[in-house]
Design a protein around this motif. Structure first.
Motif, PDB file in Angstrom:
ATOM      1  N   TYR A  59       1.019  -8.101   6.774  1.00 28.74           N
ATOM      2  CA  TYR A  59       0.711  -6.696   6.557  1.00 28.74           C
ATOM      3  C   TYR A  59      -0.463  -6.656   5.579  1.00 28.74           C
ATOM      4  O   TYR A  59      -0.280  -6.637   4.364  1.00 28.74           O
ATOM      5  CB  TYR A  59       1.917  -5.956   5.971  1.00 28.74           C
ATOM      6  N   ASP A  62      -1.242  -8.097   2.481  1.00 26.36           N
ATOM      7  CA  ASP A  62      -0.077  -8.875   2.075  1.00 26.36           C
ATOM      8  C   ASP A  62       0.383  -9.823   3.173  1.00 26.36           C
ATOM      9  O   ASP A  62       0.252  -9.533   4.371  1.00 26.36           O
ATOM     10  CB  ASP A  62       1.081  -7.943   1.704  1.00 26.36           C
ATOM     11  N   TYR A  64       3.868 -12.519   3.797  1.00 25.39           N
ATOM     12  CA  TYR A  64       5.163 -12.924   3.240  1.00 25.39           C
ATOM     13  C   TYR A  64       5.781 -14.040   4.079  1.00 25.39           C
ATOM     14  O   TYR A  64       6.042 -13.854   5.274  1.00 25.39           O
ATOM     15  CB  TYR A  64       6.142 -11.752   3.226  1.00 25.39           C
ATOM     16  N   TRP A 124       8.696  -7.391   2.700  1.00 26.14           N
ATOM     17  CA  TRP A 124       7.811  -6.256   2.385  1.00 26.14           C
ATOM     18  C   TRP A 124       8.650  -5.080   1.911  1.00 26.14           C
ATOM     19  O   TRP A 124       8.337  -4.446   0.902  1.00 26.14           O
ATOM     20  CB  TRP A 124       6.989  -5.866   3.622  1.00 26.14           C
ATOM     21  N   ALA A 134       6.410  -2.052   7.112  1.00 24.95           N
ATOM     22  CA  ALA A 134       5.146  -1.387   6.787  1.00 24.95           C
ATOM     23  C   ALA A 134       4.648  -0.470   7.893  1.00 24.95           C
ATOM     24  O   ALA A 134       3.743   0.350   7.673  1.00 24.95           O
ATOM     25  CB  ALA A 134       4.078  -2.435   6.480  1.00 24.95           C
TER      26      ALA A 134
END
Length: 311
Positions: A59, A62, A64, A124, A134
């Motif tokens: 995202y 970001d 993860y 997230w 997201a």
């Protein structure tokens, strides 16, 4: 009766488009740290368990990593147990209860069961203390073929090689006051429908599979958790969150049909836990303890009844 105020994003009666989703996403603020809270704990478990990165969420800006914890003494002839947490990132004890189970109890099942634990499916959302990802999608309604949710698709790929060998799957969740103050109003706004207020139950409960109910299994988990925290009573209509209470602390959903995480395997024993962390009668420690107790009770019941069937 007070009419709820319109949700601050979108136009009442109209589903969100890309613009509304972007506005919603811009308002989601990082409030805690996945690396510090979760990954650091997982790292301490590498000396005793196999830890793997089974996917990565992207995202921008970001990214993860998604981690799974697996029995080091994995043997193909043993029954498989799947534990999932943090499908809804804001449900804190789902994440930390799963980690607590691994830290304190998983070793008790060495040589008896293969354990596969995904403690934080939605990092997230964990950081932003939210239910959705997201893209304003609920991962726990997205466990289906060609899932639009990265989180759900990654977990399904992880589980695919074992899905028909899983004996028990326990998915760890919470029901919180914010379900009524934020998440259900946001859902109604996103989908362009009217928000109808509901009632938050005070206590722990379970969600069984209406297509393949296992009442004795559910009751064994309820009995174990009742030693740790209180069990949610039915409301005046004999329901919990709008579903009929079929036994103390137990309701049923069509898990696979609804795209829920607990429906992703063919396990004969499956359940979704629901802890109530906002209760004045429960501490964060009790919530984690309740999740860990539920996992242990679920595995113990499944192993005992598997032995009976084989005997």
């Amino acid at each position: 009766m007070t009419t709820p105020a319109p949700y601050p994003i979108g136009t009442p009666g109209q589903p969100w488009g890309a613009e509304e989703v972007a506005i919603w996403r811009s308002r989601q603020i990082v409030q805690r740290n996945y690396e510090a809270d979760v990954v650091s704990v997982i790292e301490t478990l590498r000396t005793r368990f196999d830890v793997s990165e089974y996917g990565r969420l992207h995202y921008a800006p970001d990214s993860y990593p998604l981690f799974a914890i697996k029995s080091r003494d994995w043997r193909d002839e043993l029954p498989c147990v799947l534990v999932t947490g943090g499908v809804h990132g804001y449900e804190t004890s789902g994440v930390h209860g799963a980690l607590q189970f691994v830290e304190r109890h998983a070793a008790n099942y060495a040589g008896r069961a293969n354990l596969l634990v995904a403690p934080c499916v939605s990092p997230w959302a964990y950081e932003r203390i939210h239910r959705w990802n997201a893209e304003a999608l609920d991962p726990n309604r997205s466990f289906r073929e060609n899932s639009p949710a990265q989180e759900s698709a990654a977990l399904m790929r992880l589980v695919a090689p074992f899905r028909d060998r899983v004996v028990v799957h326990i998915d760890l969740h919470e029901t919180t006051d914010s379900d009524e103050s934020e998440f259900r109003p946001a859902l109604a706004a996103r989908d362009g429908v009217d928000y109808e207020p509901g009632e938050i139950p005070d206590g722990f409960y379970l969600v069984d599979d209406s297509e393949h109910p296992q009442p004795a299994f559910q009751q064994a988990v309820i009995t174990a958790v009742a030693k740790v925290t209180h069990i949610a009573p039915a409301d005046a209509q004999g329901e919990i969150i709008g579903s009929l209470v079929v036994a103390p602390g137990v309701i049923e959903y069509a898990l696979t049909q609804l795209g829920l995480c607990a429906g992703i395997t063919s396990a004969p024993y499956k359940t979704t836990t629901e802890v109530y962390p906002d209760s004045p009668r429960a501490t964060p420690e009790q919530c984690n303890d309740a999740q860990a107790a539920a996992v242990c009770a679920a595995i113990d019941f499944a192993l005992a009844h598997r032995a009976i069937r084989q005997g």
